[in-house]
Design a protein around this motif. Structure first.
Motif, PDB file in Angstrom:
ATOM      1  N   ARG A 171       0.834  -1.210   0.000  1.00  0.00           N
ATOM      2  CA  ARG A 171       0.000   0.000   0.000  1.00  0.00           C
ATOM      3  C   ARG A 171       0.864   1.255   0.000  1.00  0.00           C
ATOM      4  O   ARG A 171       0.540   2.248  -0.665  1.00  0.00           O
ATOM      5  CB  ARG A 171      -0.930  -0.014   1.213  1.00  0.00           C
ATOM      6  CG  ARG A 171      -1.859   1.197   1.294  1.00  0.00           C
ATOM      7  CD  ARG A 171      -2.769   1.102   2.516  1.00  0.00           C
ATOM      8  NE  ARG A 171      -3.616   2.273   2.641  1.00  0.00           N
ATOM      9  CZ  ARG A 171      -4.776   2.422   2.012  1.00  0.00           C
ATOM     10  NH1 ARG A 171      -5.231   1.454   1.223  1.00  0.00           N
ATOM     11  NH2 ARG A 171      -5.493   3.504   2.164  1.00  0.00           N
ATOM     12  N   ILE A 174       2.264   1.916  -3.485  1.00  0.00           N
ATOM     13  CA  ILE A 174       1.243   2.385  -4.431  1.00  0.00           C
ATOM     14  C   ILE A 174       0.882   3.845  -4.175  1.00  0.00           C
ATOM     15  O   ILE A 174       0.706   4.634  -5.112  1.00  0.00           O
ATOM     16  CB  ILE A 174      -0.016   1.501  -4.341  1.00  0.00           C
ATOM     17  CG1 ILE A 174       0.297   0.081  -4.822  1.00  0.00           C
ATOM     18  CG2 ILE A 174      -1.167   2.094  -5.154  1.00  0.00           C
ATOM     19  CD1 ILE A 174      -0.824  -0.912  -4.577  1.00  0.00           C
ATOM     20  N   LEU A 175       0.794   4.229  -2.904  1.00  0.00           N
ATOM     21  CA  LEU A 175       0.314   5.571  -2.553  1.00  0.00           C
ATOM     22  C   LEU A 175       1.435   6.563  -2.256  1.00  0.00           C
ATOM     23  O   LEU A 175       1.171   7.714  -1.890  1.00  0.00           O
ATOM     24  CB  LEU A 175      -0.619   5.482  -1.336  1.00  0.00           C
ATOM     25  CG  LEU A 175      -1.875   4.630  -1.527  1.00  0.00           C
ATOM     26  CD1 LEU A 175      -2.711   4.613  -0.248  1.00  0.00           C
ATOM     27  CD2 LEU A 175      -2.716   5.135  -2.696  1.00  0.00           C
ATOM     28  N   GLY A 196       0.081   5.999   3.002  1.00  0.00           N
ATOM     29  CA  GLY A 196      -0.388   4.618   2.987  1.00  0.00           C
ATOM     30  C   GLY A 196       0.061   3.799   4.166  1.00  0.00           C
ATOM     31  O   GLY A 196      -0.055   2.575   4.160  1.00  0.00           O
ATOM     32  N   LEU A 235      -1.329   5.546  -8.824  1.00  0.00           N
ATOM     33  CA  LEU A 235      -2.721   5.403  -9.229  1.00  0.00           C
ATOM     34  C   LEU A 235      -3.101   6.462 -10.255  1.00  0.00           C
ATOM     35  O   LEU A 235      -2.700   7.627 -10.143  1.00  0.00           O
ATOM     36  CB  LEU A 235      -3.654   5.538  -8.022  1.00  0.00           C
ATOM     37  CG  LEU A 235      -3.581   4.453  -6.951  1.00  0.00           C
ATOM     38  CD1 LEU A 235      -4.572   4.767  -5.835  1.00  0.00           C
ATOM     39  CD2 LEU A 235      -3.855   3.078  -7.531  1.00  0.00           C
ATOM     40  N   SER A 240      -9.368   3.658  -8.375  1.00  0.00           N
ATOM     41  CA  SER A 240      -9.353   3.453  -6.936  1.00  0.00           C
ATOM     42  C   SER A 240      -8.236   2.481  -6.558  1.00  0.00           C
ATOM     43  O   SER A 240      -7.781   1.696  -7.392  1.00  0.00           O
ATOM     44  CB  SER A 240     -10.697   2.896  -6.459  1.00  0.00           C
ATOM     45  OG  SER A 240     -10.858   1.552  -6.887  1.00  0.00           O
ATOM     46  N   TYR A 241      -7.844   2.545  -5.300  1.00  0.00           N
ATOM     47  CA  TYR A 241      -6.818   1.628  -4.801  1.00  0.00           C
ATOM     48  C   TYR A 241      -7.267   0.174  -4.958  1.00  0.00           C
ATOM     49  O   TYR A 241      -6.516  -0.684  -5.430  1.00  0.00           O
ATOM     50  CB  TYR A 241      -6.516   1.944  -3.340  1.00  0.00           C
ATOM     51  CG  TYR A 241      -5.547   0.991  -2.678  1.00  0.00           C
ATOM     52  CD1 TYR A 241      -4.177   1.110  -2.886  1.00  0.00           C
ATOM     53  CD2 TYR A 241      -6.003  -0.028  -1.846  1.00  0.00           C
ATOM     54  CE1 TYR A 241      -3.281   0.239  -2.283  1.00  0.00           C
ATOM     55  CE2 TYR A 241      -5.116  -0.903  -1.240  1.00  0.00           C
ATOM     56  CZ  TYR A 241      -3.765  -0.765  -1.468  1.00  0.00           C
ATOM     57  OH  TYR A 241      -2.878  -1.634  -0.870  1.00  0.00           O
TER      58      TYR A 241
END
Length: 326
Positions: A171, A174-175, A196, A235, A240-241
């Motif tokens: 996470r 990704i963020l 995240g 993203l 969306s995640y």
């Protein structure tokens, strides 16, 4: 509510989505009443569904695929959260019990269940790592990245690089705020992982600085190159995640498996082992089969530093990444 279709259909006839199906089955079980009970079981079922879709889960969206091995995997996940201080035992037991109840409502039987959640959670094996993590061999990691590129999974390749070079969780990778991290690496020589993170551990109260060596800078550069235009992380603005996990990350996991890497968490453990060796000039305990003798104070200081870099802030959790104390 009546079944959407036959019980032998997807999610035993309760629809296409695992999360939706569980709630509908519970409403059927309690005949439209007991709203608080349905909500409690439903919320815990949603936690199970999120695990199914995570990097450690099986990726299922159909309850017909859930078997005892799936439930045992979830129990192991809950036990690890207990050990990490993220869940209390009672909460974990309630989550397993609700999965039992919801799955029974979906199936119409109790053939797939954890017989004793309390016993199962109490008897899980130790979380001290005894197996060397996958992904320590950087040449193997590079091979994974090359294949991910060939299969047009460039963003997943960036996640692999970030996890292996900085110890980020999935996470977090990704963020991650890529422009900010790039500036920090360039001007400060280190980066602060803040996006995240678990449990709201962000901001000045929970700094998590990582040395920005050449490998880290290369990973950040790769991530910036493959990130969607005008975005700050991996993203797309309209993505969306959860959708990114389901449509992009989960399909790419098969490539990691083909190269002998069980999951992204293994790369985080590989980072921890590398840092232990850098901090102590000794191999991580899990990489040293006969158990070398090392100064206990040095071992303690290294574990403390690694716990901060991984964002756990508890030294005992580090054993799950690098092995037990000598």
């Amino acid at each position: 509510m009546a079944l959407v279709g036959r019980r032998d259909g997807r999610n035993f006839g309760y629809g296409r989505q695992l999360s939706y199906a569980g709630r509908r089955a519970l409403e059927d079980l309690f005949a439209g009443g007991h709203f608080a009970t349905v909500k409690a079981h439903g919320d815990r079922w949603q936690a199970f569904v999120r695990w199914c879709r995570s990097e450690d889960g099986p990726g299922y969206n159909d309850a017909r695929h859930i078997d005892l091995q799936t439930l045992e995997g979830y129990a192991t996940h809950l036990h690890q959260q207990i050990q990490g201080g993220e869940l209390c035992i009672a909460t974990a037991q309630n989550r397993l019990s609700s999965v039992n109840r919801t799955l029974a409502a979906l199936r119409g039987d109790q053939d797939v269940r954890i017989v004793s959640p309390s016993h199962t959670l109490g008897q899980q094996r130790s979380t001290v790592r005894t197996r060397a993590p996958d992904g320590q061999d950087l040449s193997k990691v590079r091979s994974v990245i090359e294949e991910l590129y060939k299969q047009r999974h460039e963003r997943v390749a960036a996640i692999v690089m970030l996890a292996r070079t900085t110890g980020m969780r999935l996470r977090e990778a990704i963020l991650a705020d890529l422009p900010r991290l790039h500036r920090e690496a360039k001007h400060l020589g280190r980066i602060n992982i803040q996006d995240g993170t678990k449990g709201g551990r962000s901001g000045a109260s929970a700094p998590r600085w990582i040395i920005a060596n050449e490998e880290v800078k290369a990973a950040l550069q790769l991530a910036r190159e493959v990130a969607p235009a005008r975005g700050r992380n991996l993203l797309d603005r309209a993505e969306s995640y959860a959708a990114f996990l389901q449509r992009t990350v989960l399909p790419a996991r098969a490539i990691l498996h083909r190269h002998g890497i069980k999951g992204f968490h293994e790369l985080r453990a590989a980072y921890a082992c590398e840092r232990y060796e850098e901090l102590t000039s000794r191999a991580a305990p899990v990489n040293d089969g006969h158990g070398h003798c090392i100064d206990r104070d040095l071992d303690q200081r290294a574990r403390q530093q690694i716990s901060l870099e991984l964002g756990h802030y508890r030294i005992d959790v580090v054993s799950a990444y690098i092995g037990g104390r000598s």
